[in-house]
Design an enzyme around this catalytic site. Sequence first.
Site, PDB file in Angstrom:
ATOM      1  N   GLU A   1      30.055  41.144  33.005  1.00  0.00           N
ATOM      2  CA  GLU A   1      30.474  42.417  33.584  1.00  0.00           C
ATOM      3  C   GLU A   1      31.792  42.833  32.954  1.00  0.00           C
ATOM      4  O   GLU A   1      32.708  42.016  32.819  1.00  0.00           O
ATOM      5  CB  GLU A   1      30.634  42.295  35.104  1.00  0.00           C
ATOM      6  CG  GLU A   1      31.155  43.556  35.783  1.00  0.00           C
ATOM      7  CD  GLU A   1      31.206  43.425  37.306  1.00  0.00           C
ATOM      8  OE1 GLU A   1      30.410  42.640  37.860  1.00  0.00           O
ATOM      9  OE2 GLU A   1      32.042  44.087  37.932  1.00  0.00           O
TER      10      GLU A   1
ATOM     11  N   GLU B   1      38.648  50.396  37.680  1.00  0.00           N
ATOM     12  CA  GLU B   1      38.493  50.253  39.118  1.00  0.00           C
ATOM     13  C   GLU B   1      39.818  50.628  39.782  1.00  0.00           C
ATOM     14  O   GLU B   1      40.885  50.361  39.236  1.00  0.00           O
ATOM     15  CB  GLU B   1      38.148  48.822  39.516  1.00  0.00           C
ATOM     16  CG  GLU B   1      36.756  48.376  39.140  1.00  0.00           C
ATOM     17  CD  GLU B   1      36.457  46.994  39.685  1.00  0.00           C
ATOM     18  OE1 GLU B   1      35.645  46.890  40.621  1.00  0.00           O
ATOM     19  OE2 GLU B   1      37.040  46.023  39.173  1.00  0.00           O
TER      20      GLU B   1
END
Length: 417
Positions: A166, A171
């Site tokens: 990932e 974020e």
Amino acid sequence: MVSARPLRRRRGLALVAAAAVALTAALVLPSRADQAEAAIGGITWQDEFNAPAGTPVDQSRWRFDTGGSGWGNNERQYYTTSTSNAVHDGLGNLVITARRENPANYQCHYGRCEYTSARLLTAATFTQAYGRFEARIKIPRGQGIWPAFWMLGNDMGDVGWPDAGEIDIMENIGREPNTVYGTIHGPRYSGGGGITGSRTIGQPLADAFHTYRVDWEPNSIVWYLDGVEYHRVDPSRLGGNRWVFDHPFFMILNVAVGGNWPGYPDASTQFPQRMLVDYVRVWGYTSGDGGTTRIRGLHSGRCIDIPGANPIEGAKLQIWDCNTTAAQAWTFASDGTVRAMGKCMDPAWAGTANGTEVNLVSCNGNPAQRFTLNGAGDLVNLNANRCVDVRDWNPNNGGRLQLWDCTGGANQKWSRA
């Protein structure tokens, strides 16, 4: 910061069956001027979100994950395919909206869903290994709001998470409005153990559009906010764990509500919350393997050179007027070494400290001899995680090379020439 973050990521486990479809949408824009940077090629995929207001998501580019399973993080939203949660605004943006539902007509892991949102992915339409991945986004805000632009390995269905890998390009969690995080997750470095970096600016990210980007190459991933590097990783950062960023990945855009990491909405959180995405663009990767090139310095205009074209063991590399001799004919080999005249660029005695000389040594398979010339023009020694630097900013013939912390200075910028 990493150790304090709770185990928060099992998002990949809930991907829908659409990930198995093999359809590629590849559009082309004219190359931007900065595409002369090393290793980054032309645009391979893009969505400019220029459809009329009310137009649904283009399903030749994006599909949806749906449901209210909690997504491995105890999130509170139900992801839908509705235009109330994902739609073009007619002003050149995709809008992903998180809404409070009272009550929702959807079932979540904790009961009737309180919120809806959208999660878009390219698993069925586009995957790519290496290159530049960039989006221009105005994020939402508020306690418990969790926007993200990220990627998962296309072998999710076979090996699962985190072995597929990932890459979190962007974020943000609402309680830290000024901070962007960039992270990788893989086997034995997942959840709260992910390898993460962050940048905090002087105002909330939700106040304006910002560009979020990674430049991803073999053995190197570098994160940027508005074109400024703030984090980089390579295999030496993993403590001996396996590097899994060597195969195609797909992209995801979503706005989560609540979860183990951001916490949950409170009385201060206002709904609806909207994430505006101006564009998503992907550029290809050009390895340069199979040919030779000069390596030209931005500051001096001179090229990395073997003194006297004499490849003696331990020759101290320098800059010199660019020419066509073998002393400046460098090959970026597939094993990560940079070679000329039968030998390898090498930090003296496998050193990693600031000031370590950059020499020419017999190729020996030592990881200390691995370098990459990334999309920002940094010639990085992966073992030291430091840049090849012209000592004392010397622009003249004979200027010596050393390793130094990557500062973005012109004396550390290089291009193939």
